[in-house]
Design a protein around this motif. Structure first.
Motif, PDB file in Angstrom:
ATOM      1  N   ALA A   1       0.977  -1.120  -0.193  1.00 47.38           N
ATOM      2  CA  ALA A   1       0.160  -0.062   0.033  1.00 47.38           C
ATOM      3  C   ALA A   1       0.968   1.352   0.039  1.00 47.38           C
ATOM      4  CB  ALA A   1      -1.002  -0.040   1.320  1.00 47.38           C
ATOM      5  N   GLU A   2       2.016   1.262   0.839  1.00 50.86           N
ATOM      6  CA  GLU A   2       2.747   2.612   0.845  1.00 50.86           C
ATOM      7  C   GLU A   2       3.388   2.567  -0.420  1.00 50.86           C
ATOM      8  OE1 GLU A   2       5.283   1.607   4.076  1.00 50.86           O
ATOM      9  OE2 GLU A   2       3.543   2.576   5.624  1.00 50.86           O
ATOM     10  N   ARG A   3       3.866   1.542  -1.060  1.00 48.61           N
ATOM     11  CA  ARG A   3       4.481   1.690  -2.489  1.00 48.61           C
ATOM     12  C   ARG A   3       3.779   2.210  -3.481  1.00 48.61           C
ATOM     13  NH1 ARG A   3       8.935  -3.448  -3.047  1.00 48.61           N
ATOM     14  NH2 ARG A   3       9.479  -2.005  -4.654  1.00 48.61           N
ATOM     15  N   ARG A   4       2.469   1.749  -3.210  1.00 49.70           N
ATOM     16  CA  ARG A   4       1.444   2.188  -4.323  1.00 49.70           C
ATOM     17  C   ARG A   4       1.368   3.838  -4.328  1.00 49.70           C
ATOM     18  NH1 ARG A   4      -1.438  -2.253  -3.360  1.00 49.70           N
ATOM     19  NH2 ARG A   4      -2.764  -1.471  -1.832  1.00 49.70           N
ATOM     20  N   VAL A   5       1.295   4.571  -2.918  1.00 46.13           N
ATOM     21  CA  VAL A   5       1.332   5.716  -2.648  1.00 46.13           C
ATOM     22  C   VAL A   5       2.599   6.440  -3.425  1.00 46.13           C
ATOM     23  CG1 VAL A   5       1.331   7.835  -0.842  1.00 46.13           C
ATOM     24  CG2 VAL A   5      -0.067   5.746  -0.501  1.00 46.13           C
ATOM     25  N   MET A   6       3.813   5.907  -3.178  1.00 46.78           N
ATOM     26  CA  MET A   6       5.070   6.366  -3.678  1.00 46.78           C
ATOM     27  C   MET A   6       4.957   6.423  -5.174  1.00 46.78           C
ATOM     28  SD  MET A   6       8.003   7.949  -3.214  1.00 46.78           S
ATOM     29  CE  MET A   6       9.578   8.011  -4.045  1.00 46.78           C
ATOM     30  N   MET A   7       4.538   5.319  -5.848  1.00 49.74           N
ATOM     31  CA  MET A   7       4.403   4.893  -7.148  1.00 49.74           C
ATOM     32  C   MET A   7       3.533   6.242  -7.970  1.00 49.74           C
ATOM     33  SD  MET A   7       7.013   3.363  -7.907  1.00 49.74           S
ATOM     34  CE  MET A   7       7.777   4.154  -6.324  1.00 49.74           C
ATOM     35  N   GLY A   8       2.322   6.485  -7.368  1.00 48.99           N
ATOM     36  CA  GLY A   8       1.345   6.920  -8.007  1.00 48.99           C
ATOM     37  C   GLY A   8       1.923   8.459  -8.139  1.00 48.99           C
ATOM     38  N   ALA A   9       2.568   9.124  -7.027  1.00 51.52           N
ATOM     39  CA  ALA A   9       2.982  10.535  -6.990  1.00 51.52           C
ATOM     40  C   ALA A   9       4.264  10.361  -8.012  1.00 51.52           C
ATOM     41  CB  ALA A   9       3.541  10.872  -5.747  1.00 51.52           C
ATOM     42  N   ALA A  10       5.175   9.508  -8.059  1.00 52.18           N
ATOM     43  CA  ALA A  10       6.282   9.218  -8.967  1.00 52.18           C
ATOM     44  C   ALA A  10       6.026   9.323 -10.419  1.00 52.18           C
ATOM     45  CB  ALA A  10       7.088   8.142  -8.401  1.00 52.18           C
ATOM     46  N   ARG A  11       4.905   8.620 -10.755  1.00 48.90           N
ATOM     47  CA  ARG A  11       4.743   8.596 -12.061  1.00 48.90           C
ATOM     48  C   ARG A  11       4.149   9.840 -12.795  1.00 48.90           C
ATOM     49  NH1 ARG A  11       2.547   3.293 -11.032  1.00 48.90           N
ATOM     50  NH2 ARG A  11       0.566   4.295 -10.300  1.00 48.90           N
ATOM     51  N   ASP A  12       3.152  10.614 -11.842  1.00 44.37           N
ATOM     52  CA  ASP A  12       2.710  11.952 -12.179  1.00 44.37           C
ATOM     53  C   ASP A  12       3.812  12.820 -12.394  1.00 44.37           C
ATOM     54  OD1 ASP A  12       0.210  10.899 -12.014  1.00 44.37           O
ATOM     55  OD2 ASP A  12      -0.284  11.662 -10.072  1.00 44.37           O
ATOM     56  N   LEU A  13       4.842  12.911 -11.506  1.00 47.79           N
ATOM     57  CA  LEU A  13       5.684  13.896 -11.705  1.00 47.79           C
ATOM     58  C   LEU A  13       6.581  13.439 -12.985  1.00 47.79           C
ATOM     59  CD1 LEU A  13       7.378  16.372 -10.513  1.00 47.79           C
ATOM     60  CD2 LEU A  13       8.584  14.616  -9.087  1.00 47.79           C
ATOM     61  N   LEU A  14       7.036  12.112 -12.852  1.00 44.95           N
ATOM     62  CA  LEU A  14       8.094  11.931 -14.342  1.00 44.95           C
ATOM     63  C   LEU A  14       7.082  12.391 -15.329  1.00 44.95           C
ATOM     64  CD1 LEU A  14       9.326   8.321 -13.231  1.00 44.95           C
ATOM     65  CD2 LEU A  14      10.409  10.503 -13.286  1.00 44.95           C
ATOM     66  N   GLY A  15       5.763  12.277 -15.569  1.00 39.74           N
ATOM     67  CA  GLY A  15       5.218  12.606 -16.696  1.00 39.74           C
ATOM     68  C   GLY A  15       5.243  13.881 -16.880  1.00 39.74           C
ATOM     69  N   SER A  16       5.292  15.001 -16.115  1.00 43.06           N
ATOM     70  CA  SER A  16       5.368  16.314 -16.162  1.00 43.06           C
ATOM     71  C   SER A  16       6.800  16.696 -16.666  1.00 43.06           C
ATOM     72  CB  SER A  16       4.825  16.918 -14.813  1.00 43.06           C
ATOM     73  OG  SER A  16       3.634  16.526 -14.679  1.00 43.06           O
TER      74      SER A  16
END
Length: 456
Positions: free
Chosen positions: A150-165
């Motif tokens: 669950a914690e890794r999903r939180v990190m990955m969601g934010a990380a993907r959004d930032l990488l896309g930007s």
């Protein structure tokens, strides 16, 4: 001439069929205004209208596709089987002038800083070093290495959004994660800014390093900050847009499957280079670099007795992530085909120029002579150069460094690690050792000759 009513009906049906065929043919024409122009009915979906008919944005993708809303729109179009072939991102081979986005996927102490510099030294690449560090720090440091799903999903969601930007040069998306938050888009807290030539050169830096001092960007990253002052994020974003390609290095994405949404985004021409290293070598390097975190491992080596409270997950999680990620990459699912390259640190260390050429070939980029010269100068060892002894430097005798972990780990530690990591060792072509004398005999390599080629 008299005609029966049946004949009239048949003639009418034939006339309708001919008109329908003509309309379909006209709509399949790229210049058709009926299909994609203003004359179509509101909210109607035009037949045979793919993303190639939409106005093109400045980055080669459909206008508006750079943001989340545009990405969702493109995804909706490509979800239709009728549009799939037309909307699929073209391969770089067919679009040599297209902007390439490069992500170096690695783990700590696997040689990722060196691989990052292979792009940082390229004059047409805008390079960012570990921007996801700020995401990890903002969401609580423990999330970065957490093994809780669950914690890794939180990190990955934010990380993907930032990488896309960031790949679209939206560096402003990074500002909310930087602490303290930049004032008027200016900050001196960007993590290891000095590792990026793009952020230490004009127009981002008004007092850039001279040519003879460029090595200080690596040997003393603080010199960039002292010379250049606070980083203006808006100016850096503009400089990013002026470059042909963007490369980002991160050790905070555990598996390539975490990047699927970005790899399927038609607005991105994203390619992933996954860097791996023998887990035994990673462990030895981390013990020397992160002395506090790996204190119990160091105690084991010093005393010969494994501490009962040793955390096996410190190396076990690395092996599990490698196994799952590499297995996915080598299986070459459709969303990853042609976009994934597996690179072993040991191969790069032994043949840096050859592997660099293969890497650039995969990305359809030309390896400049300046990058070749940098590779030669930074893989022959540093001699008495103080920079060569720094733990984060990229200047060293790469061939000699490839398997020197065999002299740094005790026999018991090697057996423990290769037992825990046996599946991934076999997958990556790393040999197990079965005797202390074999371990110390560096004339016998524990790295099999393997060739990993991208699947297209």
């Amino acid at each position: 001439m008299r005609c029966s009513w049946k004949s009239v009906v048949l003639l009418a049906l034939a006339s309708v069929a001919i008109q329908y065929t003509a309309v379909r043919t006209f709509c399949s024409d790229p210049l058709s205004l009926l299909c994609c122009g203003r004359r179509r009915a509101p909210h109607a979906t035009p037949p045979n209208c793919s993303l190639r008919r939409l106005p093109r944005g400045p980055r080669g993708g459909p206008e508006g596709a750079g943001g989340p809303r545009g990405a969702r729109t493109a995804a909706a179009v490509t979800s239709s089987p009728r549009h799939a072939a037309a909307a699929a991102p073209p391969s770089p081979a067919s679009s040599p002038g297209r902007r390439t986005h490069i992500l170096i996927l690695a783990t700590t102490r696997s040689g990722s800083s060196f691989v990052g510099q292979l792009f940082n030294q390229h004059p047409e690449v805008f390079y960012l070093f570990e921007p996801l560090y700020h995401v990890q720090l903002a969401l609580l440091p423990r999330l970065g290495q957490s093994r809780n799903p669950a914690e890794r999903r939180v990190m990955m969601g934010a990380a993907r959004d930032l990488l896309g930007s960031l790949f679209h040069c939206g560096l402003g998306s990074l500002e909310p994660y930087i602490q303290p938050r930049p004032a008027r888009h200016a900050t001196d807290k960007l993590f290891r800014r000095g590792a990026s030539r793009s952020l230490c050169s004009p127009p981002v830096c008004e007092a850039p390093l001279e040519a003879k001092e460029q090595s200080l960007v690596l040997a003393d990253e603080g010199e960039c900050v002292r010379r250049c002052g606070r980083l203006n994020v808006s100016v850096a974003a503009a400089a990013c847009r002026d470059q042909r390609h963007v490369a980002i290095k991160t050790v905070r994405i555990p598996q390539v499957s975490d990047l699927r949404a970005l790899l399927e985004d038609p607005a991105l021409n994203l390619k992933v280079v996954q860097l791996v290293r023998d887990p035994r070598g990673i462990l030895a390097s981390r013990m020397e670099t992160f002395r506090d975190s790996y204190r119990l491992w160091r105690l084991w080596r010093a005393t010969g007795r494994r501490p009962p409270n040793l955390d096996p997950g410190q190396i076990g999680s690395v092996c599990q992530d490698f196994l799952r990620s590499v297995a996915t990459g080598l299986a070459a699912p459709p969303w990853l085909r042609g976009r994934y390259l597996l690179l072993r640190y040991e191969d790069l260390a032994r043949s840096p120029l050859q592997k660099a050429r293969e890497l650039y070939g995969f990305l359809d980029l030309v390896l400049p002579p300046a990058v070749e010269a940098w590779i030669t100068n930074n893989t022959r060892g540093g001699g008495g150069d103080p920079a060569s002894r720094q733990k984060f430097t990229t200047a060293r005798d790469s061939a000699a460094n490839a398997e020197n972990w065999r002299l740094k780990l005790s026999w018991d530690m090697v057996v423990y690690t290769q037992t825990a990591c046996q599946p991934v060792l076999g997958l990556l072509g790393y040999k197990a050792t079965f005797h202390p004398r074999e371990l110390r005999n560096l004339s016998h390599s524990l790295v099999e000759d393997r060739t990993f080629r991208p699947a297209f």
